[in-house]
Motif scaffolding. Sequence first.
Motif, PDB file in Angstrom:
ATOM      1  N   GLN A  17       0.835  -1.210   0.000  1.00 39.83           N
ATOM      2  CA  GLN A  17       0.000   0.000   0.000  1.00 39.83           C
ATOM      3  C   GLN A  17       0.868   1.257   0.000  1.00 39.83           C
ATOM      4  OE1 GLN A  17      -2.675  -0.608   3.313  1.00 39.83           O
ATOM      5  NE2 GLN A  17      -4.338  -1.267   1.972  1.00 39.83           N
ATOM      6  N   ALA A  18       2.025   1.170   0.690  1.00 35.09           N
ATOM      7  CA  ALA A  18       2.919   2.331   0.730  1.00 35.09           C
ATOM      8  C   ALA A  18       3.523   2.610  -0.642  1.00 35.09           C
ATOM      9  CB  ALA A  18       4.023   2.089   1.753  1.00 35.09           C
ATOM     10  N   GLY A  19       3.650   1.579  -1.469  1.00 35.13           N
ATOM     11  CA  GLY A  19       4.126   1.857  -2.828  1.00 35.13           C
ATOM     12  C   GLY A  19       5.246   0.971  -3.342  1.00 35.13           C
ATOM     13  N   VAL A  20       5.660  -0.070  -2.601  1.00 34.22           N
ATOM     14  CA  VAL A  20       6.691  -0.967  -3.142  1.00 34.22           C
ATOM     15  C   VAL A  20       6.022  -1.934  -4.117  1.00 34.22           C
ATOM     16  CG1 VAL A  20       8.443  -2.695  -2.614  1.00 34.22           C
ATOM     17  CG2 VAL A  20       8.104  -0.779  -1.067  1.00 34.22           C
ATOM     18  N   ARG A  21       6.564  -2.013  -5.307  1.00 37.48           N
ATOM     19  CA  ARG A  21       5.968  -2.853  -6.353  1.00 37.48           C
ATOM     20  C   ARG A  21       6.850  -4.037  -6.750  1.00 37.48           C
ATOM     21  NH1 ARG A  21       2.373  -0.639  -4.722  1.00 37.48           N
ATOM     22  NH2 ARG A  21       1.090   1.005  -5.629  1.00 37.48           N
ATOM     23  N   VAL A  22       8.148  -3.932  -6.430  1.00 37.30           N
ATOM     24  CA  VAL A  22       9.099  -4.971  -6.851  1.00 37.30           C
ATOM     25  C   VAL A  22       9.829  -5.496  -5.613  1.00 37.30           C
ATOM     26  CG1 VAL A  22      11.067  -5.502  -8.355  1.00 37.30           C
ATOM     27  CG2 VAL A  22       9.419  -3.749  -9.037  1.00 37.30           C
ATOM     28  N   PHE A  23       9.831  -6.804  -5.467  1.00 42.48           N
ATOM     29  CA  PHE A  23      10.492  -7.432  -4.315  1.00 42.48           C
ATOM     30  C   PHE A  23      11.521  -8.440  -4.834  1.00 42.48           C
ATOM     31  CE2 PHE A  23       6.345  -6.089  -2.917  1.00 42.48           C
ATOM     32  CZ  PHE A  23       6.559  -5.562  -1.653  1.00 42.48           C
ATOM     33  N   GLU A  24      12.710  -8.398  -4.249  1.00 40.53           N
ATOM     34  CA  GLU A  24      13.753  -9.366  -4.583  1.00 40.53           C
ATOM     35  C   GLU A  24      14.086 -10.079  -3.270  1.00 40.53           C
ATOM     36  OE1 GLU A  24      15.503  -8.658  -7.846  1.00 40.53           O
ATOM     37  OE2 GLU A  24      16.427 -10.631  -7.706  1.00 40.53           O
ATOM     38  N   VAL A  25      13.713 -11.346  -3.179  1.00 42.64           N
ATOM     39  CA  VAL A  25      13.838 -12.076  -1.911  1.00 42.64           C
ATOM     40  C   VAL A  25      15.123 -12.905  -1.909  1.00 42.64           C
ATOM     41  CG1 VAL A  25      12.792 -13.850  -0.443  1.00 42.64           C
ATOM     42  CG2 VAL A  25      11.342 -12.154  -1.577  1.00 42.64           C
ATOM     43  N   LYS A  26      15.929 -12.728  -0.858  1.00 43.41           N
ATOM     44  CA  LYS A  26      17.211 -13.438  -0.776  1.00 43.41           C
ATOM     45  C   LYS A  26      17.013 -14.817  -0.147  1.00 43.41           C
ATOM     46  CE  LYS A  26      18.900  -9.810   1.391  1.00 43.41           C
ATOM     47  NZ  LYS A  26      19.806  -8.906   2.106  1.00 43.41           N
ATOM     48  N   LEU A  27      17.551 -15.813  -0.834  1.00 45.65           N
ATOM     49  CA  LEU A  27      17.419 -17.198  -0.365  1.00 45.65           C
ATOM     50  C   LEU A  27      18.766 -17.899  -0.537  1.00 45.65           C
ATOM     51  CD1 LEU A  27      15.094 -19.191   0.541  1.00 45.65           C
ATOM     52  CD2 LEU A  27      15.030 -19.949  -1.831  1.00 45.65           C
ATOM     53  N   LEU A  28      19.124 -18.762   0.407  1.00 46.31           N
ATOM     54  CA  LEU A  28      20.441 -19.407   0.335  1.00 46.31           C
ATOM     55  C   LEU A  28      20.368 -20.931   0.247  1.00 46.31           C
ATOM     56  CD1 LEU A  28      22.327 -17.198   2.973  1.00 46.31           C
ATOM     57  CD2 LEU A  28      22.443 -17.054   0.486  1.00 46.31           C
ATOM     58  N   GLY A  29      19.161 -21.479   0.383  1.00 50.10           N
ATOM     59  CA  GLY A  29      19.055 -22.937   0.312  1.00 50.10           C
ATOM     60  C   GLY A  29      17.630 -23.359   0.049  1.00 50.10           C
ATOM     61  N   HIS A  30      17.447 -24.611  -0.316  1.00 49.68           N
ATOM     62  CA  HIS A  30      16.109 -25.128  -0.633  1.00 49.68           C
ATOM     63  C   HIS A  30      15.552 -25.979   0.509  1.00 49.68           C
ATOM     64  CE1 HIS A  30      18.949 -28.199  -1.590  1.00 49.68           C
ATOM     65  NE2 HIS A  30      18.026 -29.096  -1.845  1.00 49.68           N
ATOM     66  N   VAL A  31      16.371 -26.166   1.544  1.00 47.09           N
ATOM     67  CA  VAL A  31      15.924 -26.895   2.741  1.00 47.09           C
ATOM     68  C   VAL A  31      16.433 -26.116   3.957  1.00 47.09           C
ATOM     69  CG1 VAL A  31      15.803 -29.227   1.717  1.00 47.09           C
ATOM     70  CG2 VAL A  31      17.988 -28.363   2.588  1.00 47.09           C
ATOM     71  N   PRO A  32      15.734 -26.243   5.109  1.00 43.64           N
ATOM     72  CA  PRO A  32      16.144 -25.465   6.293  1.00 43.64           C
ATOM     73  C   PRO A  32      17.603 -25.717   6.694  1.00 43.64           C
ATOM     74  CG  PRO A  32      14.041 -26.583   6.689  1.00 43.64           C
ATOM     75  CD  PRO A  32      14.532 -27.059   5.364  1.00 43.64           C
ATOM     76  N   GLN A  33      18.041 -26.971   6.582  1.00 50.10           N
ATOM     77  CA  GLN A  33      19.408 -27.286   7.040  1.00 50.10           C
ATOM     78  C   GLN A  33      20.448 -26.442   6.296  1.00 50.10           C
ATOM     79  OE1 GLN A  33      17.033 -29.351   6.166  1.00 50.10           O
ATOM     80  NE2 GLN A  33      17.099 -31.310   7.248  1.00 50.10           N
ATOM     81  N   LEU A  34      20.249 -26.251   4.999  1.00 50.60           N
ATOM     82  CA  LEU A  34      21.216 -25.502   4.183  1.00 50.60           C
ATOM     83  C   LEU A  34      21.039 -23.995   4.391  1.00 50.60           C
ATOM     84  CD1 LEU A  34      23.418 -25.483   2.026  1.00 50.60           C
ATOM     85  CD2 LEU A  34      21.638 -25.677   0.276  1.00 50.60           C
ATOM     86  N   HIS A  35      19.814 -23.508   4.250  1.00 55.06           N
ATOM     87  CA  HIS A  35      19.565 -22.062   4.357  1.00 55.06           C
ATOM     88  C   HIS A  35      19.938 -21.542   5.746  1.00 55.06           C
ATOM     89  CE1 HIS A  35      17.457 -18.254   3.420  1.00 55.06           C
ATOM     90  NE2 HIS A  35      17.060 -18.303   4.676  1.00 55.06           N
ATOM     91  N   ASP A  36      19.456 -22.219   6.793  1.00 58.44           N
ATOM     92  CA  ASP A  36      19.688 -21.731   8.161  1.00 58.44           C
ATOM     93  C   ASP A  36      21.168 -21.814   8.554  1.00 58.44           C
ATOM     94  OD1 ASP A  36      16.993 -21.396   8.148  1.00 58.44           O
ATOM     95  OD2 ASP A  36      16.547 -22.742   9.811  1.00 58.44           O
ATOM     96  N   ALA A  37      21.876 -22.798   8.005  1.00 52.65           N
ATOM     97  CA  ALA A  37      23.316 -22.879   8.294  1.00 52.65           C
ATOM     98  C   ALA A  37      24.023 -21.665   7.689  1.00 52.65           C
ATOM     99  CB  ALA A  37      23.899 -24.171   7.724  1.00 52.65           C
ATOM    100  N   LEU A  38      23.595 -21.219   6.503  1.00 55.28           N
ATOM    101  CA  LEU A  38      24.271 -20.100   5.839  1.00 55.28           C
ATOM    102  C   LEU A  38      23.810 -18.744   6.368  1.00 55.28           C
ATOM    103  CD1 LEU A  38      24.374 -21.531   2.210  1.00 55.28           C
ATOM    104  CD2 LEU A  38      26.299 -21.191   3.759  1.00 55.28           C
ATOM    105  N   THR A  39      22.578 -18.670   6.893  1.00 55.20           N
ATOM    106  CA  THR A  39      22.136 -17.401   7.513  1.00 55.20           C
ATOM    107  C   THR A  39      22.541 -17.347   8.981  1.00 55.20           C
ATOM    108  OG1 THR A  39      19.979 -18.280   8.190  1.00 55.20           O
ATOM    109  CG2 THR A  39      20.083 -17.214   6.025  1.00 55.20           C
ATOM    110  N   GLN A  40      23.003 -18.488   9.520  1.00 54.21           N
ATOM    111  CA  GLN A  40      23.344 -18.617  10.945  1.00 54.21           C
ATOM    112  C   GLN A  40      22.176 -18.151  11.822  1.00 54.21           C
ATOM    113  OE1 GLN A  40      27.945 -18.226  11.462  1.00 54.21           O
ATOM    114  NE2 GLN A  40      27.261 -16.336  10.538  1.00 54.21           N
ATOM    115  N   SER A  41      20.962 -18.452  11.353  1.00 55.43           N
ATOM    116  CA  SER A  41      19.752 -17.988  12.043  1.00 55.43           C
ATOM    117  C   SER A  41      18.695 -19.084  12.001  1.00 55.43           C
ATOM    118  CB  SER A  41      19.213 -16.718  11.359  1.00 55.43           C
ATOM    119  OG  SER A  41      20.204 -15.740  11.250  1.00 55.43           O
ATOM    120  N   PRO A  42      18.628 -19.909  13.056  1.00 55.40           N
ATOM    121  CA  PRO A  42      17.650 -21.000  13.068  1.00 55.40           C
ATOM    122  C   PRO A  42      16.230 -20.469  12.871  1.00 55.40           C
ATOM    123  CG  PRO A  42      19.178 -21.178  14.911  1.00 55.40           C
ATOM    124  CD  PRO A  42      19.454 -19.862  14.260  1.00 55.40           C
ATOM    125  N   GLY A  43      15.460 -21.153  12.031  1.00 52.73           N
ATOM    126  CA  GLY A  43      14.074 -20.739  11.790  1.00 52.73           C
ATOM    127  C   GLY A  43      13.924 -19.750  10.642  1.00 52.73           C
TER     128      GLY A  43
END
Length: 283
Positions: free
Chosen positions: A96-122
């Motif tokens: 509503q504020a006006g953002v129309r384009v979002f680029e979402v950062k992802l590091l893995g396709h399973v929690p074990q890989l993504h969370d290990a690289l973000t060092q952030s469980p969950g």
Amino acid sequence: MIKYKRLFTGGICNNDCVLCPVTSERAGYSLGQILDEMGSPEGLVDSLELHGGEPALRQDLTDLIAEAKQRGWRRVKMTTNARAFADPQAVVSTMQAGVRVFEVKLLGHVPQLHDALTQSPGSFMETIQGLSNLRNVQAPKEVKTFVGVRVGVGAVNYPYLPQMVSFIMQVGVDRVTLSLDDPQAHMSDVAASLKAAIDTGLVNSTWVQTEGVPPCLMGGYEHHVHESFGIIEGERERCEPCAACAYSTCAGVAPAYLEANGPSEFVAVLSSVHAERMKEAAG
Ligand code: SF4
Ligand code: SF4
């Protein structure tokens, strides 16, 4: 090609990624500092990209976006880890504020890989919920949004790129960008995985583009390579083989990579129809 001015919104983030490029600037930025740097649209640069840190964590985000619209920025994009968008209300208020384009950062396709690289469980579950909300929450009337995914590619996750593209497609995003920025990952190895990931996208009608690996290592896939078009994020350096290469539009390789691995992987492309087209387009 839309030209964005990149606007740093402060380094505060709820992830702690292993390859985060802003670790030395994790401090907050005041709204005043950001507005000073925002400026106004100039010439062909009429769109703004908010990046951090995590822009969606700012309490004053809607004020920031409102000011950007007031100053005439035509399009506002946000690069985000999307964890805050696990709350559907955050999606609605940001759109509503006006953002129309979002680029979402992802590091893995399973929690074990993504969370290990973000060092952030969950973080994986929240990012995927956020991504899904960005796709599915009803946007304000007559608003068309664009949702892409940006995969930070490194030595740990590059073997899984085809699986990652396959997973991302299930959410139904508009584009996937695979971006290498890790001198520890050898480009020749990464290139093979990038090509397989592009094929996975093509079979399923999802556009996959790459950054960080030059066209000389991506033969047959040049149309997917940012560097083929002279588009670069960050510093690049032309090395010895580049002098004889048909890709005069290619800025070369990241200096940190050349320092760690040398130039032996890169071989000049002596002739290329694609390179000629790019040269003509560049004038
Ligand atoms: S999500 Fe982005 S800003 Fe946050 S830690 Fe990861 S790379 Fe850094
Ligand atoms: S040889 Fe150099 S100029 Fe040619 S594609 Fe490779 S990095 Fe780019």
